[in-house]
Every structure is written in C-alpha cells, then in structure tokens.
Design an enzyme around this catalytic site. Structure first.
Site, PDB file in Angstrom:
ATOM      1  N   GLY A  24       0.990  -1.279  -0.262  1.00 14.91           N
ATOM      2  CA  GLY A  24       0.592  -0.207   0.072  1.00 14.91           C
ATOM      3  C   GLY A  24       0.762   1.395  -0.248  1.00 14.91           C
ATOM      4  N   ASP A  25       0.866   1.506   1.034  1.00 12.42           N
ATOM      5  CA  ASP A  25       2.213   2.654   1.051  1.00 12.42           C
ATOM      6  C   ASP A  25       3.731   2.897  -0.402  1.00 12.42           C
ATOM      7  OD1 ASP A  25       0.674   2.412   3.540  1.00 12.42           O
ATOM      8  OD2 ASP A  25       1.869   3.158   4.940  1.00 12.42           O
ATOM      9  N   TYR A 208      -8.444  -8.088   1.546  1.00 12.10           N
ATOM     10  CA  TYR A 208      -8.155  -8.644   3.246  1.00 12.10           C
ATOM     11  C   TYR A 208      -8.873  -9.774   3.314  1.00 12.10           C
ATOM     12  CZ  TYR A 208      -5.729  -4.215   3.505  1.00 12.10           C
ATOM     13  OH  TYR A 208      -5.262  -2.866   3.448  1.00 12.10           O
ATOM     14  N   ARG A 288      -8.237  -2.870  -2.028  1.00 13.10           N
ATOM     15  CA  ARG A 288      -8.215  -2.227  -0.823  1.00 13.10           C
ATOM     16  C   ARG A 288      -6.852  -1.713  -0.272  1.00 13.10           C
ATOM     17  NH1 ARG A 288      -4.290  -7.784   0.196  1.00 13.10           N
ATOM     18  NH2 ARG A 288      -1.645  -7.123   0.209  1.00 13.10           N
ATOM     19  N   GLU A 290      -5.189   2.077  -0.220  1.00 12.14           N
ATOM     20  CA  GLU A 290      -5.908   2.921  -0.992  1.00 12.14           C
ATOM     21  C   GLU A 290      -4.574   2.946  -2.380  1.00 12.14           C
ATOM     22  OE1 GLU A 290      -3.228   7.610   0.052  1.00 12.14           O
ATOM     23  OE2 GLU A 290      -3.953   6.585   1.302  1.00 12.14           O
ATOM     24  N   SER A 292      -4.653   0.350  -4.994  1.00 12.16           N
ATOM     25  CA  SER A 292      -5.530  -0.323  -5.275  1.00 12.16           C
ATOM     26  C   SER A 292      -6.381   0.171  -5.808  1.00 12.16           C
ATOM     27  CB  SER A 292      -5.878  -1.227  -4.430  1.00 12.16           C
ATOM     28  OG  SER A 292      -4.125  -2.144  -4.835  1.00 12.16           O
TER      29      SER A 292
END
Length: 395
Positions: A24-25, A208, A288, A290, A292
């Site tokens: 994500g990050d 998730y 899920r 941020e 994506s």
C-alpha cells in the site's frame, strides 16, 4: 555512522517510505516518485525500508543492493541508522508519518540555522481520505521543538486538498486499451489465464481476509453467466481455504479451479503498469488499501473498496465519507445497492453481501456509466503531483 553535508541542500527531493501491508504505502510513493521524475524532471531519491516487498511490484528491483535507479528514480535501502552518506534535498517527504531517520532530522535542524534558501522543505504526505475535516487540515504547518516547520499534505477529492495521484496521460492510455477487446484477451493470455471468453464476466479480487468474499464466491457458482475470479496469492486467497482440498500456500500462479459457473484463477504478481491494465480489463474490481482503491477508480469500472480495518470501526467512517461523494448524483436505487454491498463486504456480513450483490446486478449498466464519468470529476483539473509541485513553489 554516516557523514552528512550541512552547508547546503542538493537539487533533489527525498521521499522516505516504510512498507506497510506489503504494497500500500510503497505503491503510492513509488507512483509519486515516478511521476515527479517523468513529468517534472525532478531528481528523486526514494528511501525504502523493505526492498523485498517493494520488489513484488517492481520485479526488476534487486532487494540486496543499497542503491539502484529505475524510471529515473534513485532507490535507496533505508537502514536505521542510515549507512549511506546523506545530503538533504530541497524537499523532504515523510510518507504517511513514517518517522524520519535521526540523521535526517539532525540535518534539517542544522540547516534551519542557515539562510531560508538553504532550508529543506519538510512535508508529511498523509493518507487519502474523503472526510470533511481534511479540507481544513491540508497545508497546515507544525512547528517542531527545534523551530523547524513540517507541513501536512493531505490528498483529497476537492480543490481544497492536495489532489489525487494520476499520471498526465493515464486516462488516454486507459481509453485506448479498453477500446480494443484484443488488449484484455492478450493480457489474460500473458498472465496464463485460460478458458476466458470475450463475453464472460471477469472480476479481479485484491482484498483483505473476509467471510464476505467466501459468500460471494458461493453465489457466483450459480451465476447464469460464466464468471472468472482473478486472485493473487495472499490475503484474499486465505479467505477461500474451504474451497480447496490443498493448503492455499501450495497454490501456484496459473492454476485454475472450476466451481459450477465460477472459475477461480490464481494470478501472478505484476508491476504497477500490469496491475492498472488488469483493472482496466475486468468488469468489476474488488480492491483494498489506498493505492489499489484509487487505481480502481481510474479504471472506470464498478468496484468494491475493502478498506483497512481500524479500531472502533473508524474505517467505516472513512468508507461512508467516500461513498457519500461517489454517490452524490446517483439515483437512490443505484447508490443504495452499491453502498450496501460495500458496507456488507467490509463488515463481513455474508447474508447482506449476497443480497445486495443481486441488487447491484440489476443496476449494473447505469453503475458502469457512473464509473466512466467519475474519474474526470474526481480529478478536479489537477492531480496530486501537480498540486504538490505548486504547493512547494508557493510556499
């Protein structure tokens, strides 16, 4: 202990990122770094603490090298303490409150004693949110004990915020890709996905763990139209252990399993360009986090957002805030079905997610048109990189 240069800043930007939830990050910061380098010709140093996870979305990255260059971006292994000679850039971005290394803070504090033109501009890039309070917090400074100011930069969906990451030519590339069905069929073939006909329904799944996914899969088995669910190894697949006679850890990319009218395909990992094209090629995307989540919007296809769970269900507040703006001009029957299926998926409500998925199917055509119209409205005439560069210039 590394040496540091305290007399001046270099003509580059530093971005520091700790890898959270694998992709994500780093997904967000890697896209930003690439765009700053490609479109604004800014020399970017990207400091990452977990190159192994990073390599899953940048397969050519060597996780054991301390420094390497891709897409014009200098990528550094961020060890703590730093074991590479450090010179501050003009702008230092602390992505998602990742806490800068002590050496970097020391350099910033020392340079703070120099003339203003030599002081790096320190930013904290925050998580994306559609909540109302973001408007008032974007761009605010925070004075540190040393007297140095750190500025808070909030991405967002309106002109009072820092905007959304979107490359300048992305929408044109997507439209050209989606205009020719041969592109998606070629991609499916390249990914080793067999048995997909051009008119079959294709759903990508990158969520998730949740029992709601298990419930949807069970329903899709009885679909009147063939459905193909494309799932990489990882957290989504862990929800579906009951579907397999083997351990999910033993599954391999390219394998497929047929359950009634549902075919479940195990996806290989891909780079960011490949992931964008996958989202463009599917009829529906479950995403899920941020990075994506935003790329699913830019894909101009209907989607479910599985938001990262937080204490006291605060993630549902964030979900509600986004659903409010996304459904602002949608008819009630469309917005209700879409919002409820998102809520049910995030709450793990198996009965409700199946019920509202059926309702969603009855309004899928106008929902698809809304998904096509949404990206230009959400972008608000300026992307995050453009606003960020201007923010730094104005300050």
């Amino acid at each position: 202990m590394t040496t540091t240069h305290l007399t001046q800043v270099a003509k580059h930007w530093d971005i520091f990122c700790t890898v959270v939830d694998n992709y994500g990050d780093i997904g967000v910061t890697w896209r930003l770094a690439k765009q700053l380098a490609a479109e604004y010709h800014i020399a970017v140093n990207l400091w990452v603490d977990d190159l192994n996870s990073f390599s899953h979305i940048l397969p050519s990255l060597n996780p054991v090298l301390q420094q390497q260059i891709f897409n014009g971006v200098n990528i550094f292994q961020w060890n703590n303490p730093l074991d590479i000679d450090y010179q501050a850039g003009e702008v230092i971005i602390e992505a998602f409150a990742c806490e800068l290394p002590k050496q970097v803070k020391y350099v910033i504090e020392q340079l703070h004693q120099q003339p203003q033109s030599l002081v790096p501009y320190w930013l904290n890039l925050e998580y994306l949110s559609a909540e109302d309070w973001v408007d008032g917090c974007h761009g605010l400074p925070s004075t540190q004990p040393s007297g140095v100011k750190k500025w808070f930069y909030f991405p967002g969906f309106n002109q009072k915020t820092g905007g959304l990451i979107c490359e300048q030519n992305l929408f044109n590339e997507r439209e050209q890709w989606q205009a020719n069905p041969k592109n998606k069929m070629g991609l499916f073939n390249q990914l080793g996905l067999s048995g997909i006909n051009i008119d079959d329904s294709v759903i990508s799944v990158f969520s998730y763990e949740t029992p709601a996914l298990t419930a949807l899969m069970a329903q899709w088995q009885t679909s009147p139209k063939p459905i193909h669910a494309l799932i990489p190894k990882g957290r989504s697949l862990s929800s579906l252990a009951s579907f397999f006679t083997c351990d999910v850890s033993d599954l391999m990319p390219g394998q497929q399993f047929i359950f009634g009218n549902l075919t479940l395909h195990i996806l290989p990992m891909t780079d960011q360009t490949g992931f964008d094209r996958l989202l463009w090629s599917c009829d529906f995307n479950i995403v899920r986090g941020e990075d994506s989540f935003l790329r699913a919007q830019w894909a101009a296809k209907p989607f479910i957002w599985h938001i990262y769970p937080q204490e006291d269900d605060y993630h549902l507040v964030k979900l509600e805030a986004f659903m409010k703006i996304y459904c602002d001009n949608l008819a009630a029957e469309i917005s209700t079905a879409w919002c409820e299926v998102n809520l049910a998926f995030n709450q793990g409500d198996q009965h409700a997610v199946v019920n509202y998925w059926s309702q969603l199917n009855s309004v899928i055509l106008p929902l698809q048109q809304h998904a096509i119209n949404w990206p230009n409205n959400a972008l608000n005439d300026a992307d995050l990189a453009s606003r960020l560069v201007q923010f730094v210039k104005n300050s």
